[in-house]
Design an enzyme around this catalytic site. Structure first.
Site, PDB file in Angstrom:
ATOM      1  CD  GLU A   1     116.117 -27.194  25.846  1.00  0.00           C
ATOM      2  OE1 GLU A   1     116.511 -26.407  26.727  1.00  0.00           O
ATOM      3  OE2 GLU A   1     115.851 -28.379  26.066  1.00  0.00           O
TER       4      GLU A   1
ATOM      5  CD  GLU B   1     118.364 -14.676  26.532  1.00  0.00           C
ATOM      6  OE1 GLU B   1     117.387 -14.623  25.769  1.00  0.00           O
ATOM      7  OE2 GLU B   1     118.958 -15.729  26.796  1.00  0.00           O
TER       8      GLU B   1
END
Ligand code: NAD
Length: 493
Positions: free
Chosen positions: A254, A387
């Site tokens: 993840e 990000e």
């Protein structure tokens, strides 16, 4: 504060082999809050061997799912019983506002309760008949635990990310070694106390605290591990996958995101601003699925920006334990520096900084930053593509649906995405066109233990939560039986 200088291995609290320790810091005060045991490869080896023995010889994988469920429910209850205390520890370790920490801890308890139900159902559902085209044979597909799992978790939702892995793994009948982030290790160690009090058999859950290099890497490389479950950044995910490749470990990842939110001009501006703010300022924007790229249709672009700027300026910033605080500090000095650099980079790249980016005037200690709104962000800029993992939202205008979908999908990530419009058909169409593992319509971020969670593209492999999360920790075995009739072979005539 109490001592955290021991590791939880084979149901016992033990000092690390080399007696190492590190400090964890309260990011609101920059003060040390605890000394924590620093595991190295030797400790990881002991933990994996304990988990291996518990899996190969112990009762846990052989128990009925219903009996495992009882233990999981006791863990869930143990978390609930200590909810305010655990939430306060989480605030001090991570910085998040107390109401958010209370929410996380409650969700962690709920996760154990949910997987208790699935463990119970496994007793009935572990075997499903497989229809074969040859009546001489019958076959079943049987779900079995994958073995010893190694879990490595990040710092943004410490107890919740641990629960997302520990609860389904234990429900499946796996044993586990968990390494929490060295920035926020405390609630994972508390979880070990709760698990022990819930009569989890020794060796089923082992917790080793330490750095990625000294504890995480040896765990991912250990030959005694059957499955690696990782949540964290893309570069570390890539290293874990390489380690797993050496002996073909089952792996689920993840990873990060740069999740877009498309707002069409028939949307309610207040509702859009509320979801954008929740999406990017909740948990200081340190959220893998954070609403970090917003595409607004030109007809409402200026009005939405003005409203968002006004609301962002009103956010109360401070120590997460203070009442009314909505934005705490970033988790660490390192993260603070990264976010400040990203803001500078955005300015240099020509994005329009509408508000934020500075240290709040009333806070001279702690890793605080005013929430940031960037408008007119160029699509080729670093801040649009990468990000940031902080309270920084990047916004730009679009003209039509095709352009919005193209821009939203133009990313190496594919974790979350969202669309807002009063036109239901358009929402459905866009939701199907978005290349992301989680798509929200007319909202952004609501997360449910029952629904699959995970990413497309570089946002990861596999799904957590729901039945998908349980399947992460299950192997499928085919058992085929010869019933009667002429054998299949041709040697003996
Ligand atoms: P990180 O990758 O730096 O660290 C994550 C974990 O990996 C930590 O426990 C760390 O100690 C460990 N680690 C570091 N190097 C390692 C190595 N070489 N071998 C083994 N383990 C190692 O990530 P982070 O900074 O803690 O977390 C932020 C990242 O996590 C962001 O990119 C965010 O998007 C991602 N994230 C994703 C999700 C999701 O569900 N997809 C959820 C939360 C966070």
């Amino acid at each position: 504060m109490k001592s955290y200088e021991q590791l939880f291995i084979d149901g016992r609290w033990v000092a690390p082999v080399h007696n190492g320790s590190f400090e964890t810091i309260d990011p609101s005060t920059e003060q040390t809050i605890a000394k924590v045991a620093a595991a190295t490869a030797e400790d990881v080896d002991l933990a994996v061997k304990a988990a291996r023995k518990a899996f190969d010889e112990g009762p846990w994988p052989r128990m009925r799912g219903g009996d495992r469920a009882a233990v999981l429910r006791r863990i869930g209850q143990g978390i609930r019983d200590r909810l305010p205390e655990l939430a306060e520890i989480e605030v001090r370790d991570n910085g998040k506002p107390l109401p958010e920490a209370l929410w996380d801890v409650g969700d962690a308890a709920g996760c154990f309760e949910y997987y208790a139900d699935l463990a119970e159902q496994l007793d009935e559902r572990a075997e499903t008949p497989v229809a074969l085209p040859d009546e001489r044979f019958s076959s079943v597909a049987r779900k079995e635990p994958v073995g010893v799992a190694g879990a490595i978790t990040p710092w943004n939702f410490p107890i919740l990310m641990a629960a997302w892995k520990v609860a389904p793994a234990l429900a499946a009948g796996c044993t586990m070694v968990l390494k929490p982030s060295e920035l926020t290790p405390l609630t994972a160690l508390e979880l070990a106390h709760i698990a022990a009090a819930a009569d989890l058999p020794p060796g089923v859950l082992n917790i080793v605290t330490g750095t990625g290099k000294d504890a995480g890497a040896p765990l991912s490389e250990h030959p005694g591990i059957d499955k690696l479950a990782f949540t964290g950044s893309v570069p570390t995910g890539s290293r874990i996958m390489q380690a797993a490749a050496r002996d073909i470990k089952n792996v689920s990842l993840e990873l990060g995101g740069k999740s877009p939110f498309i707002v069409f001009d028939d949307s309610d501006i207040d509702a859009a601003v509320e979801w954008i703010m929740f999406g990017i300022f909740w948990n200081q924007g340190e959220v893998c699925s954070a609403t970090s790229r917003v595409l607004v249709q030109r007809g409402i672009y200026e009005r939405l920006l003005a409203r968002l700027e006004k609301e962002a300026r009103k956010i109360s910033i401070g120590n997460g334990l203070q009442e009314g605080v909505l934005l705490g500090p970033l988790v660490s000095k390192g993260q603070y520096d990264k976010v400040r650099e990203a803001v500078q980079r955005g300015k240099d790249e020509g994005a329009h900084l509408m508000t934020g980016g500075a240290r709040p005037a009333h806070l001279d200690k702690g890793y605080f930053i005013e929430p940031v709104v960037f408008a007119d962000v160029p699509t080729d800029s670093w801040i649009w593509k990468e990000e940031i993992f902080g309270p920084v939202v990047c916004i730009r205008a679009f003209d039509d649906e095709a352009e919005a979908v193209r821009l939203a999908n133009d990313s190496r990530f594919g974790l979350g995405a969202a669309v807002m419009s009063r036109d239901d058909e358009r929402c459905e169409r866009v939701a199907r066109a978005l290349r992301a593992g989680i798509v929200w319509i007319n909202c952004s971020q609501p997360t449910f233990t029952e629904a699959p969670w995970g990413g497309y593209k570089q946002s990861g492999i596999g799904r957590e939560l729901g039945e998908w999360g349980l399947n992460n920790y299950l192997e499928t075995k085919q058992i085929t039986r010869y019933v009667s009739g002429k054998p299949w072979g041709w040697y003996i005539r």
